[in-house]
Motif scaffolding. Structure first.
Motif, PDB file in Angstrom:
ATOM      1  N   SER A 124       0.470  14.786  -2.981  1.00  0.00           N
ATOM      2  CA  SER A 124       1.231  15.423  -4.170  1.00  0.00           C
ATOM      3  C   SER A 124       2.753  14.763  -4.007  1.00  0.00           C
ATOM      4  O   SER A 124       3.609  14.891  -4.732  1.00  0.00           O
ATOM      5  CB  SER A 124       0.934  16.980  -4.323  1.00  0.00           C
ATOM      6  N   LEU A 125       3.125  14.624  -2.697  1.00  0.00           N
ATOM      7  CA  LEU A 125       4.602  14.264  -2.726  1.00  0.00           C
ATOM      8  C   LEU A 125       4.885  12.856  -3.632  1.00  0.00           C
ATOM      9  O   LEU A 125       5.903  12.525  -3.957  1.00  0.00           O
ATOM     10  CB  LEU A 125       4.853  13.657  -1.327  1.00  0.00           C
ATOM     11  N   SER A 126       3.586  12.186  -4.036  1.00  0.00           N
ATOM     12  CA  SER A 126       3.940  10.955  -4.634  1.00  0.00           C
ATOM     13  C   SER A 126       4.423  11.321  -6.001  1.00  0.00           C
ATOM     14  O   SER A 126       4.991  10.639  -7.053  1.00  0.00           O
ATOM     15  CB  SER A 126       2.632  10.165  -4.935  1.00  0.00           C
TER      16      SER A 126
ATOM     17  N   LYS B 135       6.516   8.854   4.056  1.00  0.00           N
ATOM     18  CA  LYS B 135       7.017   8.145   3.380  1.00  0.00           C
ATOM     19  C   LYS B 135       7.959   8.572   1.916  1.00  0.00           C
ATOM     20  O   LYS B 135       8.845   7.889   1.607  1.00  0.00           O
ATOM     21  CB  LYS B 135       6.333   7.072   2.865  1.00  0.00           C
ATOM     22  N   CYS B 136       7.550   9.701   1.415  1.00  0.00           N
ATOM     23  CA  CYS B 136       8.148  10.150   0.455  1.00  0.00           C
ATOM     24  C   CYS B 136       9.094  11.380   0.779  1.00  0.00           C
ATOM     25  O   CYS B 136       8.908  12.251   1.613  1.00  0.00           O
ATOM     26  CB  CYS B 136       6.984  10.584  -0.593  1.00  0.00           C
ATOM     27  N   ILE B 137      10.049  11.529  -0.285  1.00  0.00           N
ATOM     28  CA  ILE B 137      11.182  12.781   0.088  1.00  0.00           C
ATOM     29  C   ILE B 137      10.277  13.893   0.017  1.00  0.00           C
ATOM     30  O   ILE B 137       9.264  14.323  -0.964  1.00  0.00           O
ATOM     31  CB  ILE B 137      12.051  12.518  -0.966  1.00  0.00           C
TER      32      ILE B 137
ATOM     33  N   THR C 145       6.776  13.983  -6.838  1.00  0.00           N
ATOM     34  CA  THR C 145       8.155  14.087  -6.944  1.00  0.00           C
ATOM     35  C   THR C 145       9.094  12.899  -6.418  1.00  0.00           C
ATOM     36  O   THR C 145      10.245  13.348  -6.332  1.00  0.00           O
ATOM     37  CB  THR C 145       8.306  15.458  -6.214  1.00  0.00           C
ATOM     38  N   ARG C 146       8.253  11.705  -5.766  1.00  0.00           N
ATOM     39  CA  ARG C 146       9.602  10.947  -5.369  1.00  0.00           C
ATOM     40  C   ARG C 146       9.924   9.969  -6.357  1.00  0.00           C
ATOM     41  O   ARG C 146       9.474   9.987  -7.248  1.00  0.00           O
ATOM     42  CB  ARG C 146       8.377   9.961  -4.052  1.00  0.00           C
ATOM     43  N   LYS C 147      10.984   9.198  -6.093  1.00  0.00           N
ATOM     44  CA  LYS C 147      11.333   8.272  -6.910  1.00  0.00           C
ATOM     45  C   LYS C 147      11.026   6.656  -6.225  1.00  0.00           C
ATOM     46  O   LYS C 147      10.203   6.008  -6.753  1.00  0.00           O
ATOM     47  CB  LYS C 147      12.823   7.586  -6.848  1.00  0.00           C
TER      48      LYS C 147
ATOM     49  N   GLN D 266       0.896  -1.168   0.035  1.00  0.00           N
ATOM     50  CA  GLN D 266       0.204  -0.117   0.023  1.00  0.00           C
ATOM     51  C   GLN D 266       0.968   1.179  -0.140  1.00  0.00           C
ATOM     52  O   GLN D 266       0.474   2.297  -0.734  1.00  0.00           O
ATOM     53  CB  GLN D 266      -0.873  -0.103   1.190  1.00  0.00           C
ATOM     54  N   ILE D 267       2.075   1.151   0.832  1.00  0.00           N
ATOM     55  CA  ILE D 267       2.840   2.396   0.918  1.00  0.00           C
ATOM     56  C   ILE D 267       3.490   2.736  -0.487  1.00  0.00           C
ATOM     57  O   ILE D 267       3.484   3.868  -1.154  1.00  0.00           O
ATOM     58  CB  ILE D 267       3.939   2.072   2.016  1.00  0.00           C
ATOM     59  N   ARG D 268       4.017   1.532  -1.090  1.00  0.00           N
ATOM     60  CA  ARG D 268       4.865   1.840  -2.459  1.00  0.00           C
ATOM     61  C   ARG D 268       3.902   2.277  -3.439  1.00  0.00           C
ATOM     62  O   ARG D 268       4.303   2.938  -4.268  1.00  0.00           O
ATOM     63  CB  ARG D 268       5.328   0.698  -2.904  1.00  0.00           C
TER      64      ARG D 268
END
Ligand code: SF4
Length: 196
Positions: free
Chosen positions: A27-29, A93-95, A31-33, A19-21
């Protein structure tokens, strides 16, 4: 509270980490890798909660491998704690782009994953690293208003018992990147973890 055995913990983490991945709740999803999942010993007694992944962590999808991670390893080593026996995760969880501060809605949305991680691990001590992780944990465990309003400086290195949970806020390793002179006093705080 439901007690998980090791097999149930592993299965629960598989579902949660999936679920996290895949999460796109904020919106951080964009810009994250990688959305980083927690990492470490699922039977840990100590659970560290950092703020969010750094550039290297985001790029390589691993907890605490960048410059802060080197300091974290050094602090654990000085405290006589093996990294293999602890569990590490992030509040977000995201940068956070350009190291910006987290927004309230990002904390609210993402801390639901942290709640699940705590439920599965059932640590004896939660160690929030730095201001944001600490205040999120204080809120989760219904710290009294006086404690919630205390500055991080005043609770840094103090053991708090909140709703039956031991909470031990300490300096985030990244703070030592900018203020290396804090290292000796930070090591002394990390050493206290051995006594719990
Ligand atoms: S920061 Fe958290 S809530 Fe936002 S997209 Fe990433 S995993 Fe989802």
């Amino acid at each position: 509270m439901k007690q998980f055995n090791s097999i149930e913990k592993r299965e629960s983490f598989e579902v949660l980490n999936y679920q996290i991945r895949a999460c796109e709740k904020c919106s951080l999803s964009v810009t994250r890798k990688h959305a980083l999942t927690g990492e470490g010993n699922i039977d840990a007694r100590i659970m560290f909660v950092a703020l969010s992944p750094g550039v290297k962590e985001d790029s390589e999808n691993r907890m605490f491998i960048g410059p802060s991670g080197q300091i974290f390893n050094k602090l654990l080593h000085a405290a006589g704690i093996d990294r293999d026996v602890v569990f590490m995760t992030n509040l977000i969880k995201c940068i956070l782009p350009k190291n910006r501060k987290p927004k309230m809605n990002e904390i609210e949305l993402c801390s639901q994953f942290l709640d699940e991680e705590i439920l599965i691990i059932q640590p004896e001590v939660i160690v929030p690293l730095g201001y944001y992780a600490t205040h999120s944990i204080l809120t989760k465990y219904h710290a009294d208003p006086l404690t919630q309003e205390m500055s991080f400086k005043n609770i840094n290195g103090q053991l708090l018992i909140l709703d039956g949970m031991k909470v031990f806020p300490v300096t985030h390793p990244s703070a030592l990147l900018y203020n290396p002179s804090f290292e000796p006093e930070t090591i002394e705080k990390y050493k206290k973890l051995k006594t719990f």
